[in-house]
Design a protein around this motif. Structure first.
Motif, PDB file in Angstrom:
ATOM      1  N   ARG A 179       0.806  -1.204  -0.041  1.00  0.00           N
ATOM      2  CA  ARG A 179       0.019  -0.074   0.167  1.00  0.00           C
ATOM      3  C   ARG A 179       0.768   1.284  -0.132  1.00  0.00           C
ATOM      4  NH1 ARG A 179      -0.359   1.546   5.244  1.00  0.00           N
ATOM      5  NH2 ARG A 179       0.402   0.298   6.830  1.00  0.00           N
ATOM      6  N   ILE A 180       0.088   2.232  -0.158  1.00  0.00           N
ATOM      7  CA  ILE A 180       1.034   3.636  -0.302  1.00  0.00           C
ATOM      8  C   ILE A 180       0.148   4.801   0.443  1.00  0.00           C
ATOM      9  CG2 ILE A 180       0.000   4.392  -2.523  1.00  0.00           C
ATOM     10  CD1 ILE A 180       2.982   5.003  -3.270  1.00  0.00           C
ATOM     11  N   ASN A 181       1.074   5.572   1.165  1.00  0.00           N
ATOM     12  CA  ASN A 181       0.362   7.026   1.732  1.00  0.00           C
ATOM     13  C   ASN A 181       0.950   7.896   0.566  1.00  0.00           C
ATOM     14  OD1 ASN A 181      -0.147   5.340   3.817  1.00  0.00           O
ATOM     15  ND2 ASN A 181       0.898   6.637   5.413  1.00  0.00           N
ATOM     16  N   ILE A 182       0.127   8.981   0.499  1.00  0.00           N
ATOM     17  CA  ILE A 182       0.529  10.151  -0.722  1.00  0.00           C
ATOM     18  C   ILE A 182       0.342  11.346   0.274  1.00  0.00           C
ATOM     19  CG2 ILE A 182      -0.132  11.137  -2.636  1.00  0.00           C
ATOM     20  CD1 ILE A 182      -0.938   8.315  -3.650  1.00  0.00           C
ATOM     21  N   SER A 183       1.330  12.222   0.033  1.00  0.00           N
ATOM     22  CA  SER A 183       1.609  13.612   0.721  1.00  0.00           C
ATOM     23  C   SER A 183       0.922  14.494  -0.099  1.00  0.00           C
ATOM     24  CB  SER A 183       2.874  14.000   1.009  1.00  0.00           C
ATOM     25  OG  SER A 183       3.300  13.146   1.972  1.00  0.00           O
ATOM     26  N   LEU A 184      -0.272  15.166  -0.041  1.00  0.00           N
ATOM     27  CA  LEU A 184      -1.176  16.239  -0.526  1.00  0.00           C
ATOM     28  C   LEU A 184      -1.719  17.210   0.441  1.00  0.00           C
ATOM     29  CD1 LEU A 184      -2.077  17.214  -3.370  1.00  0.00           C
ATOM     30  CD2 LEU A 184      -4.159  15.621  -3.190  1.00  0.00           C
ATOM     31  N   ASP A 185      -1.363  18.415   0.425  1.00  0.00           N
ATOM     32  CA  ASP A 185      -1.747  19.395   1.240  1.00  0.00           C
ATOM     33  C   ASP A 185      -2.810  20.434   0.676  1.00  0.00           C
ATOM     34  OD1 ASP A 185       0.203  18.274   3.075  1.00  0.00           O
ATOM     35  OD2 ASP A 185       1.854  19.566   2.362  1.00  0.00           O
ATOM     36  N   THR A 186      -2.996  20.266  -0.545  1.00  0.00           N
ATOM     37  CA  THR A 186      -3.974  21.076  -1.262  1.00  0.00           C
ATOM     38  C   THR A 186      -4.654  20.711  -2.337  1.00  0.00           C
ATOM     39  OG1 THR A 186      -4.310  23.361  -2.119  1.00  0.00           O
ATOM     40  CG2 THR A 186      -2.180  22.496  -2.217  1.00  0.00           C
TER      41      THR A 186
END
Length: 319
Positions: free
Chosen positions: A116-123
């Motif tokens: 699985r994967i975690n994705i960084s996205l702030d906007t």
């Protein structure tokens, strides 16, 4: 072989490995505009060294591994490392990525054995993305998220670092994303480990949750993962939302992790100054380094916005 249990009785079974200190973004809370001075190639752990360290860790109780950076996908042939680690019998093998390069790699990562994967996205706003990351890559990130879902790298988790006056006006937009898509949205408290750490940007999980609860009723939920998030579900939603309260309601008493930096040092704590060198060691010395790391693991972190001279930026630790 001695198991990894620290002096506070915490069982350490989770290793976060930074496989590179390089990144293709320049997020303002993570590093300065000019980036950071990268380590020499000879200082960075080879894939073979990483595999050796993980093999020893598994014998001592490590069950879960997460690959981080910098940005892990900027390192060549990361699929090779994923494949080798996947063959070791870990309970869970995951990755944290900014997803800029993910659209072309999601399927191959899944085939190599990534769970699985975690994705960084702030906007979700392109202009704001350019301001936060100093790069115009939002379309690539969104394409990477779609590719991860299509490749069944599930659960796909989206990590949003919430910053007052910067992106806190998008909370409901992210919640709506979790309603429409089978994603796990996690709202993370802003931490003082980066380029522009400002206390004025901090907003607590309690405040974030209250803002969301003004519109939606939140029901407790359970989800797969190694992290400390508190999860909730909105009735009829495809996904879930979670809150990670690293500062306001720290979860140190249940911390089960060690970190391995790209330049071959164990970090017992994300914010700690203690580091244990490990590069070029024999298996027996690697075992000793693990034991030294858990011996030095503190009861709790000392993150504080008043302190600005941390040994490493977030980009050099891997989060």
């Amino acid at each position: 072989m001695q198991k990894l249990i620290d002096q506070f009785g915490r069982k350490i079974d989770y290793l976060r490995i930074s496989i590179t200190d390089r990144c293709n973004l320049r997020c303002r809370y993570c590093m300065p505009a000019e980036g950071v001075k990268n380590k020499k190639h000879s200082e960075i752990l080879t894939y073979e060294e990483i595999i050796k360290i993980v093999k020893t860790g598994i014998k001592m109780g490590i069950k879960k591994v997460r690959l981080t950076g910098g940005e892990p996908l900027v390192r060549e042939n990361v699929e090779f490392l994923v494949s080798k680690l996947s063959s070791l019998g870990l309970e869970d093998l995951s990755m944290t990525s900014n997803a800029v390069l993910l659209s072309s790699k999601a399927e191959s990562l899944k085939k190599a054995g990534l769970d699985r994967i975690n994705i960084s996205l702030d906007t979700l706003d392109r202009e704001k993305f350019k301001k936060i990351t100093r790069r115009d890559f939002l379309p690539k990130v969104l394409a990477g998220i779609e590719a991860a879902a299509a490749a069944e790298l599930k659960p796909v988790k989206i990590n949003m670092v919430v910053m007052k006056g910067i992106n806190d006006d998008e909370l409901l937009d992210f919640v709506d994303l979790s309603i429409k898509k089978e994603l796990q949205l996690r709202f993370i408290e802003y931490m003082p480990l980066g380029g522009e750490a400002e206390a004025a940007k901090f907003i607590s999980s309690r405040e974030i949750k209250a803002l969301i609860a003004e519109k939606y009723k939140l029901y407790p939920a359970f989800t797969k993962g190694n992290g400390p998030a508190e999860y909730f579900k909105i009735k009829g939603a495809a996904g879930t939302i979670g809150f990670i309260s690293a500062l306001s309601e720290h979860f140190c008493s249940s911390c089960n992790r060690l970190r391995l930096t790209a330049d071959a040092k164990f970090k017992p704590c994300l914010a700690g100054e203690q580091e244990i060198k490990i590069k070029g060691m024999s298996s027996s010395k690697i075992e000793s380094a693990y034991l030294k790391a858990i011996e030095l693991k503190p009861a709790c972190h000392q993150l504080d916005f008043k302190k600005q001279n941390y040994l490493r930026n977030m980009s050099q630790i891997g989060g």
